[in-house]
Design a protein around this motif. Structure first.
Motif, mmCIF file in Angstrom:
data_model
loop_
_atom_site.group_PDB
_atom_site.id
_atom_site.type_symbol
_atom_site.label_atom_id
_atom_site.label_comp_id
_atom_site.label_asym_id
_atom_site.label_seq_id
_atom_site.Cartn_x
_atom_site.Cartn_y
_atom_site.Cartn_z
ATOM 1 N N UNK A 180 0.832 -1.202 0.000
ATOM 2 C CA UNK A 180 0.000 0.000 0.000
ATOM 3 C C UNK A 180 0.866 1.251 0.000
ATOM 4 N N UNK A 181 0.544 2.166 -0.905
ATOM 5 C CA UNK A 181 1.221 3.453 -0.972
ATOM 6 C C UNK A 181 0.227 4.532 -1.349
ATOM 7 N N UNK A 182 0.715 5.552 -2.027
ATOM 8 C CA UNK A 182 -0.116 6.701 -2.395
ATOM 9 C C UNK A 182 0.148 7.090 -3.847
ATOM 10 N N UNK A 183 -0.738 7.934 -4.380
ATOM 11 C CA UNK A 183 -0.444 8.529 -5.682
ATOM 12 C C UNK A 183 0.593 9.636 -5.488
ATOM 13 N N UNK A 184 1.080 10.192 -6.580
ATOM 14 C CA UNK A 184 2.169 11.169 -6.495
ATOM 15 C C UNK A 184 1.749 12.444 -5.781
ATOM 16 N N UNK A 185 0.439 12.758 -5.807
ATOM 17 C CA UNK A 185 -0.048 13.972 -5.161
ATOM 18 C C UNK A 185 -0.339 13.769 -3.675
ATOM 19 N N UNK A 186 -0.220 12.540 -3.189
ATOM 20 C CA UNK A 186 -0.508 12.211 -1.791
ATOM 21 C C UNK A 186 -1.972 12.491 -1.427
ATOM 22 N N UNK A 187 -2.869 12.292 -2.397
ATOM 23 C CA UNK A 187 -4.290 12.545 -2.151
ATOM 24 C C UNK A 187 -5.114 11.263 -2.134
ATOM 25 N N UNK A 188 -4.535 10.157 -2.596
ATOM 26 C CA UNK A 188 -5.310 8.917 -2.708
ATOM 27 C C UNK A 188 -4.408 7.722 -2.446
ATOM 28 N N UNK A 189 -4.871 6.812 -1.599
ATOM 29 C CA UNK A 189 -4.109 5.600 -1.346
ATOM 30 C C UNK A 189 -4.223 4.650 -2.532
ATOM 31 N N UNK A 190 -3.135 3.935 -2.806
ATOM 32 C CA UNK A 190 -3.107 2.958 -3.893
ATOM 33 C C UNK A 190 -2.538 1.654 -3.344
ATOM 34 N N UNK A 191 -3.070 0.543 -3.823
ATOM 35 C CA UNK A 191 -2.567 -0.752 -3.359
ATOM 36 C C UNK A 191 -2.285 -1.662 -4.544
ATOM 37 N N UNK A 192 -1.342 -2.552 -4.334
ATOM 38 C CA UNK A 192 -1.026 -3.593 -5.322
ATOM 39 C C UNK A 192 -1.143 -4.922 -4.590
#
Length: 206
Positions: A180-192
Motif C-alpha cells: 500500500x502506498x499513495x499517488x504522487x499527489x498524496x491525495x489517494x491511497x493505492x494498493x497492489x
C-alpha cells in the motif's frame, strides 16, 4: 477495491482502539524474552513471531490477518522501503467460534497480547482463515514487484512510507498480500495485491 481501502484505513489506526480494551490483556514477559533481536520485520517474520503466543492462547488458533501499524518515526530515507516495518498487529481466531486474539508488535518485539473475544460477535467461518504454510511470498520481494507494476509512492503525513497487509479474499479463496502506498499527489491511497502463495499479481476489482 474500495472496501479494502476502507479496511486498510481502519486497521492502520486500530492500535488506538485495541489499547482501550486492555482489560483482557494477557501480556507475557515470557513472550518478550523470546522475541527476536531484529527491530524491522517482514510480514512473514511478524506472523512467525506472533504465532507462538496465539497457540499458547488456544491450541486451535489460526491466522486471520496481519497489518503494520503507522507508528514509525522516520529512521531511514523511506519507511518500509525494504519491505519491513517495526510495528504490527497480527490477529488470530478459532474456526467456528467467535474467539479473537490480537498480538501487537512494537519495535520488532511482542508488546501486547490481548484476548478480544466479544460474545456478541458471529463465529468465524473456516474459509476466513489463512494457513501459514500457504504464505510463500514475503513483503520485501512483493514490494519490488509492486513498484514495477504500478506507480505508488510512500506516504508522507500518515500511513507513512510503504505499508503491508495480509487478508483473506474469501470470494476468490486467495490469501492476499497488499503493498500500500499513495499517488504522487498524496491525495489517494493505492494498493497492489498479490497471491501470497503464488506471487501472482491480482488486479484491483472495480
Amino acid at each position: 477495491m474500495k472496501k479494502i481501502i476502507l479496511v486498510v484505513l481502519l486497521l492502520l489506526i486500530s492500535i488506538c482502539t485495541f489499547e482501550k480494551v486492555s482489560a483482557h490483556s494477557l501480556q507475557s514477559t515470557e513472550d518478550r524474552s523470546e522475541a527476536v533481536e531484529y527491530r524491522e520485520l517482514s510480514i512473514r517474520q511478524a506472523i512467525k513471531l506472533a504465532y507462538s503466543s496465539a497457540l499458547k492462547w488456544n491450541k486451535n488458533a489460526q491466522l486471520l490477518s496481519a497489518i503494520n501499524i503507522d507508528l514509525d518515526k522516520k529512521s531511514r530515507k523511506t519507511i518500509g522501503d525494504n519491505g519491513k516495518r517495526k510495528h504490527w498487529n497480527i490477529s488470530f481466531g478459532v474456526p467456528d467460534t467467535n474467539k479473537f486474539f490480537l498480538v501487537t508488535i512494537h519495535n520488532g518485539k511482542i508488546d501486547k497480547i490481548n484476548d478480544l473475544t466479544n460474545e456478541d460477535d458471529s463465529p468465524y467461518a473456516k474459509k476466513e482463515f489463512i494457513q501459514i504454510k500457504d504464505i510463500k511470498y514475503d513483503s520485501p520481494d512483493l514490494l519490488k514487484k509492486a513498484l514495477k507494476i504500478r506507480n505508488i509512492y510512500p506516504g508522507k503525513d500518515w500511513a507513512k512510507g510503504y505499508n503491508f497487509m495480509l487478508i483473506k479474499n474469501t470470494k476468490k479463496n486467495i490469501n492476499l498480500i497488499l503493498v500500500i502506498g499513495w499517488n504522487s499527489e498524496q491525495t489517494k491511497m493505492k494498493e497492489v495485491g498479490f497471491n501470497a502463495e503464488t506471487g501472482e499479481y491480482i488486479p484491483p476489482q472495480n
